[in-house]
Design a protein around this motif. Sequence first.
Motif, short mmCIF file in Angstrom:
data_model
loop_
_atom_site.label_atom_id
_atom_site.label_comp_id
_atom_site.label_asym_id
_atom_site.label_seq_id
_atom_site.Cartn_x
_atom_site.Cartn_y
_atom_site.Cartn_z
N LEU A 1 0.86 -1.19 0.00
CA LEU A 1 0.00 0.00 0.00
C LEU A 1 0.89 1.24 0.00
O LEU A 1 1.76 1.39 0.88
CB LEU A 1 -0.92 0.02 1.23
N PRO B 1 0.91 5.72 -1.08
CA PRO B 1 0.02 6.85 -1.34
C PRO B 1 -0.42 6.90 -2.81
O PRO B 1 0.42 7.00 -3.72
CB PRO B 1 0.87 8.07 -0.98
N LYS C 1 -9.24 7.26 -6.36
CA LYS C 1 -9.35 8.14 -5.20
C LYS C 1 -8.42 7.59 -4.12
O LYS C 1 -8.42 6.39 -3.85
CB LYS C 1 -10.78 8.18 -4.68
N PRO C 2 -7.65 8.44 -3.47
CA PRO C 2 -6.69 7.96 -2.46
C PRO C 2 -7.37 7.23 -1.30
O PRO C 2 -6.79 6.33 -0.71
CB PRO C 2 -6.00 9.24 -1.98
N GLU C 3 -8.62 7.60 -0.98
CA GLU C 3 -9.28 7.00 0.18
C GLU C 3 -9.81 5.60 -0.10
O GLU C 3 -10.38 4.96 0.80
CB GLU C 3 -10.43 7.90 0.65
N THR D 1 -8.26 2.84 -0.33
CA THR D 1 -7.59 1.79 0.43
C THR D 1 -7.64 2.01 1.94
O THR D 1 -6.96 1.29 2.69
CB THR D 1 -6.12 1.70 -0.02
N GLU D 2 -8.42 3.00 2.38
CA GLU D 2 -8.55 3.22 3.82
C GLU D 2 -9.21 2.00 4.48
O GLU D 2 -10.24 1.52 4.00
CB GLU D 2 -9.36 4.48 4.11
N GLY D 3 -8.62 1.53 5.57
CA GLY D 3 -9.15 0.36 6.27
C GLY D 3 -8.62 -0.96 5.75
O GLY D 3 -9.00 -2.02 6.27
N LYS E 1 -5.26 -3.52 4.64
CA LYS E 1 -3.87 -3.77 5.02
C LYS E 1 -3.28 -4.81 4.09
O LYS E 1 -4.01 -5.52 3.35
CB LYS E 1 -3.79 -4.25 6.48
N GLU F 1 -13.06 -3.85 -2.49
CA GLU F 1 -13.80 -4.29 -1.31
C GLU F 1 -13.31 -5.66 -0.89
O GLU F 1 -12.77 -6.43 -1.70
CB GLU F 1 -15.30 -4.31 -1.59
#
Length: 497
Positions: free
Chosen positions: A433, A435, A461-463, A465-467, A469, A491
Amino acid sequence: MRQTTKITMVLVAMAALLALGAMGGGWWAKHKIMSASPAADARTQGATAKQGEAKVLYWYDPMVPQQHFDKPGKSPFMDMELVPKYADESGGTAGVKIDPVIAQNLGLRLAAVTRVPLAEHVDVSGIVGFNERDVAVVQNRSGGFVERVWSLAPGDQVRAGQPLAELLVPEWAAAQYEMLAIRSSGDAALLAAARDRLRLLGMPERAIESLEKTGAVQSRYTVYAPIGGVIQSLDVRTGMTVTAGQTLARINGLSTVWLEAAVPETLAGLVGIGSRATVSLASGQAPIEGRVSDIVPMLQDATRSLRVRIELPNRDGKLRPGMSAQVGLKRESHATALVVPTEAVIRTGKRALVMVASGQGRFKPVEVLLGREIGEQTVIASGLDEGQQVVASGQFLIDSEANLSGVVAQTIDEAAKAPAPALHEADATIRALDPGEVTLAHGPFRTLAMPGMTMTFPLAKPELTEGFKVGDKVRVEVRQSDDGLVVERIEKRGDAQ
């Protein structure tokens, strides 16, 4: 002497007055020219005088109003000065202003943008034809001779059980004598076999029963019409020889008929099996209700149309093959759409415009995306909102005025015009992961014919991969871009722990 002096003084006074008049005329002419000069040069100097009141947005050529310039000067298109467009003029997004009296004289008529049920209704033409499933073929099972043919011809209408021809079948005689001999022996098994032989030779059941009762050998029999209908072919004549299996006649029934309608290829998606059909015959009969029973899967190349088949009952025999009809096809739908009168649409060849009334006598051109036409209305796929008022009569005059005034049409967002990009899916495991990027060990993208591999993808969109790992098992959706594949959605898979 004194009189001469007076005359001289008068002449001098008159000369002085003439001189003053000439000087005044020169001053007046000069003043007139100077006062007229700003008006004649308003395209280049008037902007400076007016800038104190309103800001100049741009300069334009009235003959090519869509082209804007950031400074005054000569038009590159016409031999004329560029005209300034001020922020307080009735242009830009405000549109063009038309005096109410002039609007009334022009006969301007407004119509509302309305939302209507999108009834999937198609009006097409069709031809009544025979029901090709209601066909009887009359054949002869044994060789023989035609001794009589009733006065019939192709195209004649016959009823069920009507005689067609009489045949002499010599082969029957020997089989019948054999059956009579077996009957006298009393052997039931042999008698049953003899009956079967007569049946295989094509002898009717009632003739076999008559033979057993009377013992009279029959070599002649009459061929009857098995169904009522129209004779399509009659291939027997008196005195001719017929062979086993030869077709004697072909009869098409009339209890039901087919109405085949030609639906244009562009409207084929609006018709389906079971669609309601209202049939209006050219003969003036009352409309007939039916339903689409079949859609021929092959498109007609010559007309680029689809054949839709409607089966109709013909109890009274008034529906005759070859009749023409108008067919209204309707399929139930709960969808709605925005519509405007078709006459309100201005088609330029490159785009479609409508003139929208924005209140206080102002009108502005708006670009729209058109759908299909429904009667005298046209579906608006994009560009307008329900309740807006559009000009339905006189819009071309307003469009011309808008062009001369430099009013630019409100355009549709290009993103709304473009279809949504295709997304391609695959299962993957996150390897890294970073940026704006994600490295995936992905399976094959089957819709791209791309095998599985490990590679780094940019994120839409950068967000996204939020959440997540490293090591997560995911389902990803990517789209093709000019810079390669971009991750649009990511997802966790349902089988991930």
